[in-house]
Design a protein around this motif. Structure first.
Motif, PDB file in Angstrom:
ATOM      1  N   THR A   1      35.550 -29.443 -34.893  1.00 11.92           N
ATOM      2  CA  THR A   1      35.284 -29.156 -33.493  1.00 11.92           C
ATOM      3  C   THR A   1      34.104 -29.998 -33.053  1.00 11.92           C
ATOM      4  O   THR A   1      33.070 -30.001 -33.706  1.00 11.92           O
ATOM      5  CB  THR A   1      34.934 -27.663 -33.310  1.00 11.92           C
ATOM      6  N   SER A   2      34.252 -30.713 -31.947  1.00 11.49           N
ATOM      7  CA  SER A   2      33.108 -31.463 -31.444  1.00 11.49           C
ATOM      8  C   SER A   2      32.178 -30.496 -30.718  1.00 11.49           C
ATOM      9  O   SER A   2      32.586 -29.436 -30.263  1.00 11.49           O
ATOM     10  CB  SER A   2      33.559 -32.596 -30.518  1.00 11.49           C
ATOM     11  N   VAL A   3      30.913 -30.885 -30.625  1.00 12.74           N
ATOM     12  CA  VAL A   3      29.901 -30.017 -30.040  1.00 12.74           C
ATOM     13  C   VAL A   3      29.229 -30.739 -28.879  1.00 12.74           C
ATOM     14  O   VAL A   3      28.886 -31.921 -28.975  1.00 12.74           O
ATOM     15  CB  VAL A   3      28.833 -29.637 -31.098  1.00 12.74           C
ATOM     16  N   GLN A   4      29.058 -30.020 -27.791  1.00 10.57           N
ATOM     17  CA  GLN A   4      28.239 -30.475 -26.676  1.00 10.57           C
ATOM     18  C   GLN A   4      27.132 -29.447 -26.517  1.00 10.57           C
ATOM     19  O   GLN A   4      27.387 -28.246 -26.518  1.00 10.57           O
ATOM     20  CB  GLN A   4      29.067 -30.564 -25.392  1.00 10.57           C
ATOM     21  N   ILE A   5      25.901 -29.898 -26.386  1.00 13.65           N
ATOM     22  CA  ILE A   5      24.766 -29.010 -26.179  1.00 13.65           C
ATOM     23  C   ILE A   5      24.399 -29.093 -24.707  1.00 13.65           C
ATOM     24  O   ILE A   5      24.200 -30.182 -24.169  1.00 13.65           O
ATOM     25  CB  ILE A   5      23.584 -29.409 -27.075  1.00 13.65           C
ATOM     26  N   VAL A   6      24.318 -27.939 -24.041  1.00 15.86           N
ATOM     27  CA  VAL A   6      24.057 -27.882 -22.603  1.00 15.86           C
ATOM     28  C   VAL A   6      22.628 -27.405 -22.359  1.00 15.86           C
ATOM     29  O   VAL A   6      22.189 -26.401 -22.921  1.00 15.86           O
ATOM     30  CB  VAL A   6      25.054 -26.940 -21.905  1.00 15.86           C
ATOM     31  N   PHE A   7      21.912 -28.162 -21.527  1.00 15.85           N
ATOM     32  CA  PHE A   7      20.572 -27.795 -21.087  1.00 15.85           C
ATOM     33  C   PHE A   7      20.646 -27.383 -19.620  1.00 15.85           C
ATOM     34  O   PHE A   7      21.142 -28.158 -18.792  1.00 15.85           O
ATOM     35  CB  PHE A   7      19.627 -29.002 -21.158  1.00 15.85           C
ATOM     36  N   ASP A   8      20.158 -26.214 -19.264  1.00 15.88           N
ATOM     37  CA  ASP A   8      19.941 -25.877 -17.863  1.00 15.88           C
ATOM     38  C   ASP A   8      18.648 -26.577 -17.450  1.00 15.88           C
ATOM     39  O   ASP A   8      17.662 -26.571 -18.211  1.00 15.88           O
ATOM     40  CB  ASP A   8      19.774 -24.366 -17.687  1.00 15.88           C
ATOM     41  N   CYS A   9      18.642 -27.181 -16.265  1.00 10.67           N
ATOM     42  CA  CYS A   9      17.455 -27.921 -15.854  1.00 10.67           C
ATOM     43  C   CYS A   9      17.403 -28.080 -14.342  1.00 10.67           C
ATOM     44  O   CYS A   9      18.384 -27.839 -13.646  1.00 10.67           O
ATOM     45  CB  CYS A   9      17.415 -29.285 -16.540  1.00 10.67           C
ATOM     46  N   ALA A  10      16.245 -28.506 -13.851  1.00 10.68           N
ATOM     47  CA  ALA A  10      16.045 -28.753 -12.422  1.00 10.68           C
ATOM     48  C   ALA A  10      16.455 -30.160 -12.033  1.00 10.68           C
ATOM     49  O   ALA A  10      16.941 -30.390 -10.934  1.00 10.68           O
ATOM     50  CB  ALA A  10      14.581 -28.508 -12.051  1.00 10.68           C
ATOM     51  N   ASP A  11      16.259 -31.120 -12.937  1.00 11.79           N
ATOM     52  CA  ASP A  11      16.503 -32.529 -12.615  1.00 11.79           C
ATOM     53  C   ASP A  11      17.332 -33.182 -13.722  1.00 11.79           C
ATOM     54  O   ASP A  11      16.794 -33.774 -14.656  1.00 11.79           O
ATOM     55  CB  ASP A  11      15.170 -33.248 -12.442  1.00 11.79           C
ATOM     56  N   PRO A  12      18.667 -33.071 -13.635  1.00 13.18           N
ATOM     57  CA  PRO A  12      19.530 -33.622 -14.682  1.00 13.18           C
ATOM     58  C   PRO A  12      19.328 -35.116 -14.929  1.00 13.18           C
ATOM     59  O   PRO A  12      19.367 -35.567 -16.069  1.00 13.18           O
ATOM     60  CB  PRO A  12      20.946 -33.342 -14.177  1.00 13.18           C
ATOM     61  N   GLY A  13      19.080 -35.879 -13.887  1.00 15.28           N
ATOM     62  CA  GLY A  13      18.873 -37.315 -14.060  1.00 15.28           C
ATOM     63  C   GLY A  13      17.640 -37.622 -14.889  1.00 15.28           C
ATOM     64  O   GLY A  13      17.665 -38.472 -15.775  1.00 15.28           O
ATOM     65  N   ARG A  14      16.554 -36.928 -14.603  1.00 13.38           N
ATOM     66  CA  ARG A  14      15.311 -37.126 -15.362  1.00 13.38           C
ATOM     67  C   ARG A  14      15.482 -36.694 -16.812  1.00 13.38           C
ATOM     68  O   ARG A  14      15.044 -37.375 -17.731  1.00 13.38           O
ATOM     69  CB  ARG A  14      14.168 -36.359 -14.703  1.00 13.38           C
ATOM     70  N   GLN A  15      16.148 -35.575 -17.018  1.00 13.22           N
ATOM     71  CA  GLN A  15      16.384 -35.106 -18.379  1.00 13.22           C
ATOM     72  C   GLN A  15      17.265 -36.101 -19.144  1.00 13.22           C
ATOM     73  O   GLN A  15      16.989 -36.432 -20.294  1.00 13.22           O
ATOM     74  CB  GLN A  15      17.024 -33.721 -18.369  1.00 13.22           C
ATOM     75  N   ALA A  16      18.328 -36.581 -18.519  1.00 14.06           N
ATOM     76  CA  ALA A  16      19.198 -37.553 -19.172  1.00 14.06           C
ATOM     77  C   ALA A  16      18.424 -38.821 -19.507  1.00 14.06           C
ATOM     78  O   ALA A  16      18.567 -39.370 -20.611  1.00 14.06           O
ATOM     79  CB  ALA A  16      20.402 -37.875 -18.293  1.00 14.06           C
ATOM     80  N   ALA A  17      17.579 -39.290 -18.579  1.00 17.22           N
ATOM     81  CA  ALA A  17      16.794 -40.507 -18.827  1.00 17.22           C
ATOM     82  C   ALA A  17      15.858 -40.322 -20.023  1.00 17.22           C
ATOM     83  O   ALA A  17      15.704 -41.230 -20.845  1.00 17.22           O
ATOM     84  CB  ALA A  17      16.001 -40.881 -17.576  1.00 17.22           C
ATOM     85  N   PHE A  18      15.245 -39.143 -20.154  1.00 18.90           N
ATOM     86  CA  PHE A  18      14.364 -38.886 -21.298  1.00 18.90           C
ATOM     87  C   PHE A  18      15.161 -38.856 -22.598  1.00 18.90           C
ATOM     88  O   PHE A  18      14.832 -39.553 -23.562  1.00 18.90           O
ATOM     89  CB  PHE A  18      13.621 -37.553 -21.121  1.00 18.90           C
ATOM     90  N   TRP A  19      16.222 -38.059 -22.641  1.00 18.29           N
ATOM     91  CA  TRP A  19      16.952 -37.874 -23.895  1.00 18.29           C
ATOM     92  C   TRP A  19      17.742 -39.108 -24.322  1.00 18.29           C
ATOM     93  O   TRP A  19      17.933 -39.333 -25.513  1.00 18.29           O
ATOM     94  CB  TRP A  19      17.832 -36.624 -23.832  1.00 18.29           C
TER      95      TRP A  19
END
Length: 143
Positions: free
Chosen positions: A3-21
């Motif tokens: 089974t593949s896994v996706q980890i979901v983060f609740d956040c205020a700014d998805p773009g900023r979080q994606a840029a960091f990670w």
């Protein structure tokens, strides 16, 4: 069957979080479906209101889990019940001094990307790690 896994983060700014990670994990941003040049273009074309735009990052090698950043209205209020460990030290076969050096270098790199480490380094029972926060305060460890 795996089974593949996706980890979901609740956040205020998805773009900023994606840029960091994407930088923290050496991942990549997934490409939008053709003919769209960006995910913003795709979201506009789909009629998705900007307040519902999300983000994601993926391991280009296809080994690590996909991270998905879901925009939510409420701020983070408590300690994470799940967190990521970034394993950079090489493990127990590597002398502790070298593990400290590797972890220290990664912590400095992540701080330059916007992470914080107010708790600092922890050393217990032959283990060494640094507990950090991503730009929205989600806890993770570098070990």
């Amino acid at each position: 069957m795996a089974t593949s896994v996706q980890i979901v983060f609740d956040c205020a700014d998805p773009g900023r979080q994606a840029a960091f990670w994407v930088e923290a994990l050496h991942y990549e941003l997934p490409k939008p479906p053709p003919p769209h040049a960006t995910w913003d273009d795709w979201a506009r074309a789909e009629g998705i209101p900007e307040e519902r735009w999300n983000g994601a990052v993926e391991d280009s090698a296809g080994v690590g889990p996909r991270l998905f950043f879901q925009k939510v209205p409420e701020a983070k209020a408590a300690k994470n019940r799940v967190h990521l460990d970034l394993n950079v030290s090489g493990g127990h076969r590597v002398p502790i001094e070298e593990r400290r050096r590797r972890i220290g270098a990664e912590v400095a790199r992540l701080k330059a990307l916007g992470a914080t480490d107010e708790r600092g380094a922890i050393e217990q029972r032959g283990e060494y790690w640094v507990r950090m926060n991503d730009p929205e305060g989600n806890e993770f460890c570098v070990q």
